[in-house]
Scaffold this active site. Structure first.
Site, PDB file in Angstrom:
ATOM      1  N   TRP A 102    -130.984   5.753  61.475  1.00  0.00           N
ATOM      2  CA  TRP A 102    -131.680   4.656  61.982  1.00  0.00           C
ATOM      3  C   TRP A 102    -133.246   5.081  62.684  1.00  0.00           C
ATOM      4  O   TRP A 102    -134.264   4.496  62.697  1.00  0.00           O
ATOM      5  CB  TRP A 102    -131.020   4.134  63.144  1.00  0.00           C
ATOM      6  CG  TRP A 102    -129.639   3.294  62.812  1.00  0.00           C
ATOM      7  CD1 TRP A 102    -128.299   3.814  62.831  1.00  0.00           C
ATOM      8  CD2 TRP A 102    -129.641   2.119  61.876  1.00  0.00           C
ATOM      9  NE1 TRP A 102    -127.598   2.870  62.178  1.00  0.00           N
ATOM     10  CE2 TRP A 102    -128.268   1.817  61.490  1.00  0.00           C
ATOM     11  CE3 TRP A 102    -130.737   1.384  61.431  1.00  0.00           C
ATOM     12  CZ2 TRP A 102    -127.993   0.851  60.659  1.00  0.00           C
ATOM     13  CZ3 TRP A 102    -130.367   0.398  60.526  1.00  0.00           C
ATOM     14  CH2 TRP A 102    -129.106  -0.010  60.246  1.00  0.00           C
ATOM     15  N   ASP A 171    -133.705   3.244  71.253  1.00  0.00           N
ATOM     16  CA  ASP A 171    -132.826   2.075  70.515  1.00  0.00           C
ATOM     17  C   ASP A 171    -131.350   2.272  71.000  1.00  0.00           C
ATOM     18  O   ASP A 171    -130.648   3.431  70.370  1.00  0.00           O
ATOM     19  CB  ASP A 171    -132.679   2.712  69.025  1.00  0.00           C
ATOM     20  CG  ASP A 171    -131.924   1.806  68.100  1.00  0.00           C
ATOM     21  OD1 ASP A 171    -131.113   1.096  68.692  1.00  0.00           O
ATOM     22  OD2 ASP A 171    -131.953   2.026  66.835  1.00  0.00           O
ATOM     23  N   LYS A 195    -122.762  -4.428  68.262  1.00  0.00           N
ATOM     24  CA  LYS A 195    -121.935  -3.173  68.381  1.00  0.00           C
ATOM     25  C   LYS A 195    -121.242  -3.210  69.712  1.00  0.00           C
ATOM     26  O   LYS A 195    -119.743  -3.141  69.770  1.00  0.00           O
ATOM     27  CB  LYS A 195    -122.736  -2.008  68.285  1.00  0.00           C
ATOM     28  CG  LYS A 195    -122.897  -1.780  66.952  1.00  0.00           C
ATOM     29  CD  LYS A 195    -124.079  -1.484  66.440  1.00  0.00           C
ATOM     30  CE  LYS A 195    -124.466  -1.456  64.924  1.00  0.00           C
ATOM     31  NZ  LYS A 195    -125.791  -1.199  64.486  1.00  0.00           N
TER      32      LYS A 195
HETATM   33  C1  LIG Z   1    -126.800  -0.941  64.041  1.00  0.00           C
HETATM   34  C2  LIG Z   1    -128.078  -0.359  64.428  1.00  0.00           C
HETATM   35  C3  LIG Z   1    -129.181  -0.486  63.941  1.00  0.00           C
HETATM   36  C4  LIG Z   1    -129.546  -1.708  63.022  1.00  0.00           C
HETATM   37  O1  LIG Z   1    -129.162  -3.014  63.626  1.00  0.00           O
HETATM   38  P1  LIG Z   1    -129.413  -4.429  63.299  1.00  0.00           P
HETATM   39  O2  LIG Z   1    -129.015  -5.325  64.327  1.00  0.00           O
HETATM   40  O3  LIG Z   1    -128.329  -4.533  61.969  1.00  0.00           O
HETATM   41  O4  LIG Z   1    -130.856  -4.821  62.840  1.00  0.00           O
HETATM   42  C5  LIG Z   1    -130.370   0.222  64.405  1.00  0.00           C
HETATM   43  N1  LIG Z   1    -130.108   1.210  65.122  1.00  0.00           N
HETATM   44  C6  LIG Z   1    -128.907   1.401  65.624  1.00  0.00           C
HETATM   45  C7  LIG Z   1    -128.676   2.700  66.320  1.00  0.00           C
HETATM   46  C8  LIG Z   1    -127.917   0.830  65.050  1.00  0.00           C
HETATM   47  O5  LIG Z   1    -126.557   1.291  65.305  1.00  0.00           O
END
Ligand SMILES: *Cc1c(COP(=O)(O)O)cnc(C)c1O
Length: 364
Positions: A102, A171, A195
């Protein structure tokens, strides 16, 4: 059908009590005579929902008053471009700590809009650790430093955060609301909801006031934080149903005793699984002990064949979505807030029995 234990990395398990509340109010919400799905986002009922969602998030995360909370769409992936489009203002330079898949996606997107300095990386060891923060040199001529607080695919997490003069951007998609954090250490926090917050479709951004209103002149209106701040996340139609369910999840977190209690629970759940893996002759964890995630726990046997057999038998026993990410293989248990302790206890029992059977086969 009975519910399974769902170890999906996202979209992922939600508290059963929340799902039941959704079901109860699905056809008619309160006195509205219609479902939340059918409501105008400008109705009085929905306004109450979005305001309550924000108030709960502020309370639970103790968000200071000089931060705005935004309910957006486009996933965390859209933030990979929205952040540089809004935050590259003085130096046209962003620094990154590269801790996995990511991070890499965020880096390649930021490169389209400015210079990128990768000031630390764990790529040398397959992203199995978080680089030491003491060794970090942070150039003063950067507009922000970006980290991925929890690496969903690799199973690592930052246990402390770098101190920077430039805003720290994180993030938090896969570990927001899993433990208390000091929001004031960050300039901007973002997370896809699917998540640890609620259903897919909603992206939460927490942004400090001084970072709003400096977007690149070519920045699309929809990608300018100022647009959404000015309209209280109602510039266009927000993901109304996701916001509603997220509000119920936040209420559930409060009922559990807030983030301190949630964190204790998460520590307990992760310990159950790591302790078993660490003493196991069959399973092992690829992640350095001090860097281990509480949310995503990758593990493996030494044989691809046994991994496959494990996944087949796990599925047959009601343990679902334990495949590791396609880029790393093996297994991964994502054990977000809503995964009950019992789910981990049963998984460990199952792994232990599987291990006994395998060892017997090998020894006979
Ligand atoms: C799942 C995830 C993403 C991507 O998320 P989307 O909402 O599908 O764009 C980005 N960063 C991390 C750390 C993730 O776990």
């Amino acid at each position: 059908m009975e519910r399974v234990y769902n170890f999906s990395a996202g979209p992922s398990v939600l508290p059963v009590s929340v799902l039941e509340k959704v079901q109860k109010d699905l056809v008619s919400f309160g006195n509205a005579g219609m479902s939340v799905m059918e409501m105008s986002h400008r109705s009085k009922e929905f306004e109450e929902i979005i305001q309550k969602c924000e108030a709960l998030l502020r309370e639970i995360l103790e968000i200071p008053t000089n931060y705005k909370v935004l309910f957006l769409q486009g996933g965390a992936s859209t933030q990979f471009s929205m952040v540089p489009l809004n935050l590259l203002k003085h130096f046209q330079t962003a620094a990154f700590i590269n801790t996995g898949s990511w991070s890499k996606k965020a880096i390649s997107e930021a490169k389209k809009y400015g210079d990128v300095k990768i000031i630390a990386s764990s790529e040398d060891k397959n992203y199995s650790y978080i680089p030491k923060l003491e060794d970090l040199y942070i150039d003063p001529s950067i507009d922000y430093l970006h980290i991925t607080s929890n690496n969903t695919i690799e199973g690592t997490k930052f246990s402390s955060f770098p101190t920077t003069k430039a805003p720290l951007v994180a993030d938090f998609s896969s570990n927001i609301l899993s433990e208390p954090i000091d929001v004031s250490k960050f300039g901007l926090i973002y997370a896809g909801a699917q998540k640890n917050i609620g259903p897919a479709g909603l992206t939460i951004v927490i942004i400090r006031d001084d970072l709003i209103g400096h977007a690149n002149t070519l920045c699309p209106t929809m990608l300018d934080y100022k647009t959404h701040v000015g309209a209280s996340s109602l510039y266009n139609t927000p993901p109304t149903f996701s916001i509603y369910v997220s509000m119920l999840v936040l209420e559930w977190i409060k009922e559990q005793g807030g983030l301190k209690q949630i964190h204790e629970n998460n520590l307990l759940k992760a310990k159950l699984l790591y302790d078993f893996i660490d003493q196991s002759p069959l399973f092992s964890s690829p992640v350095e002990i001090e860097s281990r995630s509480l949310m995503n726990i990758p593990f493996s046997t030494s044989s691809e064949e046994i991994n496959k057999q494990f996944l087949v038998e796990a599925l047959a026993n009601g343990f679902v979505n334990l495949e590791g990410h396609r880029s790393v293989g093996g297994m991964r248990a994502s054990i977000y807030n809503a995964m009950p302790v019992e789910g981990i206890e049963k998984l460990v029992q199952f792994m232990s029995q599987f291990e006994k059977n395998i060892v017997e086969v090998i020894e006979s």
